[in-house]
Scaffold this active site. Structure first.
Site, PDB file in Angstrom:
ATOM      1  N   HIS A 115      -3.640  -8.257   0.913  1.00 40.38           N
ATOM      2  CA  HIS A 115      -2.881  -7.216   0.205  1.00 40.38           C
ATOM      3  C   HIS A 115      -1.552  -7.763  -0.319  1.00 40.38           C
ATOM      4  O   HIS A 115      -1.115  -7.405  -1.417  1.00 40.38           O
ATOM      5  CB  HIS A 115      -2.584  -6.034   1.133  1.00 40.38           C
ATOM      6  CG  HIS A 115      -3.673  -4.994   1.221  1.00 40.38           C
ATOM      7  ND1 HIS A 115      -4.089  -4.263   0.137  1.00 40.38           N
ATOM      8  CD2 HIS A 115      -4.397  -4.539   2.274  1.00 40.38           C
ATOM      9  CE1 HIS A 115      -5.037  -3.402   0.523  1.00 40.38           C
ATOM     10  NE2 HIS A 115      -5.251  -3.549   1.813  1.00 40.38           N
ATOM     11  N   GLN A 138       0.817  -1.221   0.000  1.00 40.11           N
ATOM     12  CA  GLN A 138       0.000   0.000   0.000  1.00 40.11           C
ATOM     13  C   GLN A 138       0.848   1.268   0.000  1.00 40.11           C
ATOM     14  O   GLN A 138       0.344   2.347  -0.324  1.00 40.11           O
ATOM     15  CB  GLN A 138      -0.930   0.012   1.220  1.00 40.11           C
ATOM     16  CG  GLN A 138      -2.029  -1.032   1.153  1.00 40.11           C
ATOM     17  CD  GLN A 138      -2.924  -0.963   2.363  1.00 40.11           C
ATOM     18  OE1 GLN A 138      -2.608  -1.530   3.396  1.00 40.11           O
ATOM     19  NE2 GLN A 138      -4.029  -0.252   2.264  1.00 40.11           N
ATOM     20  N   LEU A 150      -7.812   1.700   3.110  1.00 42.55           N
ATOM     21  CA  LEU A 150      -7.172   3.001   2.864  1.00 42.55           C
ATOM     22  C   LEU A 150      -6.799   3.165   1.389  1.00 42.55           C
ATOM     23  O   LEU A 150      -6.634   4.285   0.921  1.00 42.55           O
ATOM     24  CB  LEU A 150      -5.922   3.145   3.745  1.00 42.55           C
ATOM     25  CG  LEU A 150      -6.193   3.149   5.261  1.00 42.55           C
ATOM     26  CD1 LEU A 150      -4.877   3.055   6.040  1.00 42.55           C
ATOM     27  CD2 LEU A 150      -6.970   4.388   5.674  1.00 42.55           C
ATOM     28  N   GLU A 175      -5.080  -7.729   5.579  1.00 44.26           N
ATOM     29  CA  GLU A 175      -3.677  -7.337   5.313  1.00 44.26           C
ATOM     30  C   GLU A 175      -2.935  -8.421   4.530  1.00 44.26           C
ATOM     31  O   GLU A 175      -2.150  -8.112   3.628  1.00 44.26           O
ATOM     32  CB  GLU A 175      -2.941  -7.024   6.615  1.00 44.26           C
ATOM     33  CG  GLU A 175      -3.523  -5.895   7.452  1.00 44.26           C
ATOM     34  CD  GLU A 175      -3.943  -4.670   6.670  1.00 44.26           C
ATOM     35  OE1 GLU A 175      -3.355  -4.380   5.609  1.00 44.26           O
ATOM     36  OE2 GLU A 175      -4.897  -4.013   7.106  1.00 44.26           O
TER      37      GLU A 175
END
Ligand code: GNR
Ligand code: NI
Length: 170
Positions: A139, A51, A94, A136
């Site tokens: 990701h 990210q 986010l 997470e």
């Protein structure tokens, strides 16, 4: 320490499969400290290295968003070794602006990885912690929470986002 830019969908690095960390060196330690600062500033309860544009297998999670120093988790090369049960929870990301949707995941997971000293750690999470860990770890494989939505909801979001970006670009 520095607050890093959080990449937003459809940035291609968010779709990259992150590489395992071979050695926990100063670069990784600096990355983790910058990721923690970036997560707290956002604010968010977790952040994966892709990210912030670094496709390596590192995640940070802090359900207390900085309130409780003991709540902070740093996981290098994490893997889910056990997942069970089912929970439906509203998620946001986010890197996926302006969207919150229900996602169904395991309600309990066990994750193994390394801490920042290279020591093996095992984390057991239930409910929000289980959801955050799965979010997470996804990701790191280039998977976003929109990939868990229906095709209709996902394509609506993608279209809305592309329209917005096209308008912003003029
Ligand atoms: O801050 C975040 N909140 C959140 C809420 C429900 C499920 C997952 C998350 S993770 C998200 C931060 C983020 O995007 N991490 O990758
Ligand atoms: Ni996310």
């Amino acid at each position: 320490m520095a607050v890093l830019e959080i990449l937003k969908f459809p940035h291609p690095v968010l779709r990259q499969k992150a590489e395992p960390v071979a050695e926990i060196d100063d670069r990784i330690r600096r990355l983790v400290s910058d990721m923690i600062e970036t997560m707290l500033k956002a604010p968010g309860v977790g952040l994966a290295a892709n990210q912030v544009g670094v496709p390596v297998r590192v995640v940070v999670v802090d359900l207390s968003v900085g309130e409780d120093p003991d709540a902070r988790l740093v996981l290098v090369n994490p893997e889910i070794v056990c997942g069970e049960g089912s929970i439906c929870m509203e998620e946001g990301c986010l890197s996926v602006p302006d969207l919150r949707e229900n996602v169904t995941r395991c309600s309990r997971v066990v994750v193994r990885g390394l801490d920042l000293d290279g020591r093996p750690v095992e984390v057991e999470g239930e409910e929000l912690l289980a959801v955050a860990l799965q979010h997470e770890l996804d990701h790191l494989d280039g998977v976003l929470f929109i990939d868990h939505l229906s095709q209709l909801k996902r394509s609506r979001y993608v279209a809305k986002r592309k329209k917005l970006l096209a308008e912003a670009a003029g």
